[in-house]
Write an enzyme that holds these catalytic residues in place. Structure first.
Site, PDB file in Angstrom:
ATOM      1  N   CYS A 150      -7.605  -1.874  -4.339  1.00 44.59           N
ATOM      2  CA  CYS A 150      -6.137  -1.754  -4.316  1.00 44.59           C
ATOM      3  C   CYS A 150      -5.491  -3.134  -4.461  1.00 44.59           C
ATOM      4  O   CYS A 150      -4.537  -3.289  -5.230  1.00 44.59           O
ATOM      5  CB  CYS A 150      -5.665  -1.101  -3.029  1.00 44.59           C
ATOM      6  SG  CYS A 150      -6.000   0.659  -2.965  1.00 44.59           S
ATOM      7  N   CYS A 156       0.859  -1.194   0.000  1.00 44.05           N
ATOM      8  CA  CYS A 156       0.000   0.000   0.000  1.00 44.05           C
ATOM      9  C   CYS A 156       0.895   1.244   0.000  1.00 44.05           C
ATOM     10  O   CYS A 156       0.649   2.213  -0.714  1.00 44.05           O
ATOM     11  CB  CYS A 156      -0.877   0.035   1.252  1.00 44.05           C
ATOM     12  SG  CYS A 156      -1.849  -1.457   1.547  1.00 44.05           S
ATOM     13  N   HIS A 178       1.156   5.014  -1.934  1.00 44.19           N
ATOM     14  CA  HIS A 178       0.614   6.163  -1.206  1.00 44.19           C
ATOM     15  C   HIS A 178       1.623   6.847  -0.289  1.00 44.19           C
ATOM     16  O   HIS A 178       1.292   7.862   0.315  1.00 44.19           O
ATOM     17  CB  HIS A 178      -0.638   5.737  -0.439  1.00 44.19           C
ATOM     18  CG  HIS A 178      -1.707   5.239  -1.363  1.00 44.19           C
ATOM     19  ND1 HIS A 178      -2.368   6.062  -2.239  1.00 44.19           N
ATOM     20  CD2 HIS A 178      -2.180   3.983  -1.610  1.00 44.19           C
ATOM     21  CE1 HIS A 178      -3.233   5.347  -2.949  1.00 44.19           C
ATOM     22  NE2 HIS A 178      -3.135   4.087  -2.591  1.00 44.19           N
ATOM     23  N   ARG A 221     -12.690  -0.451  -0.849  1.00 51.46           N
ATOM     24  CA  ARG A 221     -11.558   0.230  -1.501  1.00 51.46           C
ATOM     25  C   ARG A 221     -10.275  -0.592  -1.334  1.00 51.46           C
ATOM     26  O   ARG A 221      -9.445  -0.626  -2.246  1.00 51.46           O
ATOM     27  CB  ARG A 221     -11.378   1.635  -0.915  1.00 51.46           C
ATOM     28  CG  ARG A 221     -10.440   2.521  -1.716  1.00 51.46           C
ATOM     29  CD  ARG A 221     -10.995   2.796  -3.102  1.00 51.46           C
ATOM     30  NE  ARG A 221     -10.053   3.507  -3.969  1.00 51.46           N
ATOM     31  CZ  ARG A 221      -9.146   2.929  -4.748  1.00 51.46           C
ATOM     32  NH1 ARG A 221      -9.043   1.606  -4.774  1.00 51.46           N
ATOM     33  NH2 ARG A 221      -8.336   3.638  -5.514  1.00 51.46           N
TER      34      ARG A 221
END
Lengths: 104, 277
Positions: B238, B191, B195, B234
């Site tokens: 991803c 992740c 991000h 969500r």
């Protein structure tokens, strides 16, 4: 001295041999390959690193076996097994290397 | 020279171990500092607007769209569902503190009796079951609408996730943290690779949004979904994008992830529900 003709000849022979062996895949070969892929896939789920590419490959392998295309079933199951194995390598690697992704 | 290298190696290893085992508070400080240093012109509150805090063109379009928010009907429906009595005469308000109003900022919370993370969506479904109703699907549909309505009652309240100083709560937090930073899927991305490490850069045509503020506005109405989706929906997207298999809604791993990620945004105001592309 090996020239290009020899290389091409050897490549053709190897491809032919491989295709002969593939064509000779039996139902039990396919079953064995699928079972092996399934086991590796289960392991990847257990360690929380399942790839979403494995499930469709196993499904396709099973479908190929149902249509008696055992060579295709073996090839697809092998691809699934290979990817499941890589996901296990990833899981093992990330046990310690996740810290490298912390904000610096 | 050799001893100097050995010393340096030990120092680096100790630093890595200490970062990995930092307290939640230390984690949150370094997490938030990363973004405020990287984007000094963005206010803390604006991080809750995700990619629209970074991309002015996208923000202009988004703000124009929000003159008539696409989620209005679904939000209204969520309010109706929330206020509709169960067959036994009770309602959702009976299950929650403060009648279910202005509580989103406290979720997920760690239940020290059950030793597990409770998300708002899980609490909503547990309320249903306790009152003899069926479970709703976790990631979208009526549950997402109800959660969106409850989120709307918290607008402006600062996120306030508490991590009790007990081994089980810290273990849940740590598990969520490890999930967030671990590479997964065939594309081998964590992740954080999108991000944190690549925040603000492009992945194909999309600007990668900051993780700070990611949880402040869920459930989100995505144009792509044409409906509300929960944070865990969500997470699914991803995971699929990096070719990892998504997890079941409200699985322990997802709840721990939500716990960690929401804690990282502690202090930011709730600004949901929101719309996204």
């Amino acid at each position: 001295m090996i020239n290009i003709k020899h290389v091409v000849l050897i490549f053709c022979l190897l491809t032919l041999t491989a295709s002969v062996f593939a064509a000779k895949a039996t139902k039990s070969d396919a079953e064995e390959s699928i079972q092996s892929a399934q086991q590796l896939w289960d392991k990847s789920i257990a360690v929380g690193h399942e790839w979403n590419t494995v499930k469709p490959l196993v499904a396709q392998a099973k479908q190929a076996m149902e249509t008696n295309d055992f060579a295709a079933a073996v090839a697809l199951a092998n691809r699934a097994a290979e990817q499941a194995e890589l996901s296990l390598v990833q899981a093992e690697h990330e046990k310690t290397n996740w810290v490298n992704n912390l904000p610096k | 020279m050799k001893s100097l290298l050995n010393t340096l190696t030990v120092v680096v290893m100790l630093a890595v171990v200490s970062i990995a085992n930092a307290t939640p508070e230390q984690d949150k400080e370094s997490f938030q500092r990363f973004y405020t240093e990287r984007f000094p012109d963005i206010t803390m509150e604006d991080f809750g607007n995700g990619v629209y805090a970074l991309d002015q063109d996208a923000r202009n379009q988004w703000e124009a769209m929000n003159d008539f928010p696409p989620y209005e009907d679904d939000l209204e429906k969520g309010g109706e569902l929330f206020n509709t009595a169960f067959a036994n005469g009770k309602n959702y308000a009976s299950c929650f503190e403060n009648g279910g109003g202005n509580i989103r900022q406290n979720y997920p919370m760690f239940d020290t009796k059950r030793n597990t993370v409770i998300t708002l969506e899980l609490a909503i479904n547990e309320c249903r079951v306790a009152n003899g109703e069926k479970l709703l699907p976790y990631k979208k549909g009526e549950l997402a609408k109800i959660a969106a309505y409850m989120t709307s009652t918290s607008e402006g309240s600062p996120i306030n996730i508490v991590i009790p100083n007990n081994g089980k709560a810290l273990a849940a937090y740590q598990a969520g943290k490890q999930y967030y930073y671990s590479k997964r899927g065939q594309l081998n991305f964590s992740c954080s690779n999108c991000h944190i490490q690549n925040v603000g850069r492009k992945a194909r045509s999309e600007t990668l949004s900051p993780a700070l503020g990611h949880t402040s506005h869920f459930p989100v109405y995505r144009m792509k979904w044409e409906s509300f989706g929960t944070l865990q929906r969500r997470f699914d997207s991803c995971n699929k994008q990096v070719r990892a298999e998504p997890l079941e809604g409200q699985s322990e791993d997802y709840r721990n992830l939500e716990y960690f990620l929401t804690y990282m945004s502690n202090g930011l105001p709730v600004n949901g529900p929101a719309s996204r592309k």
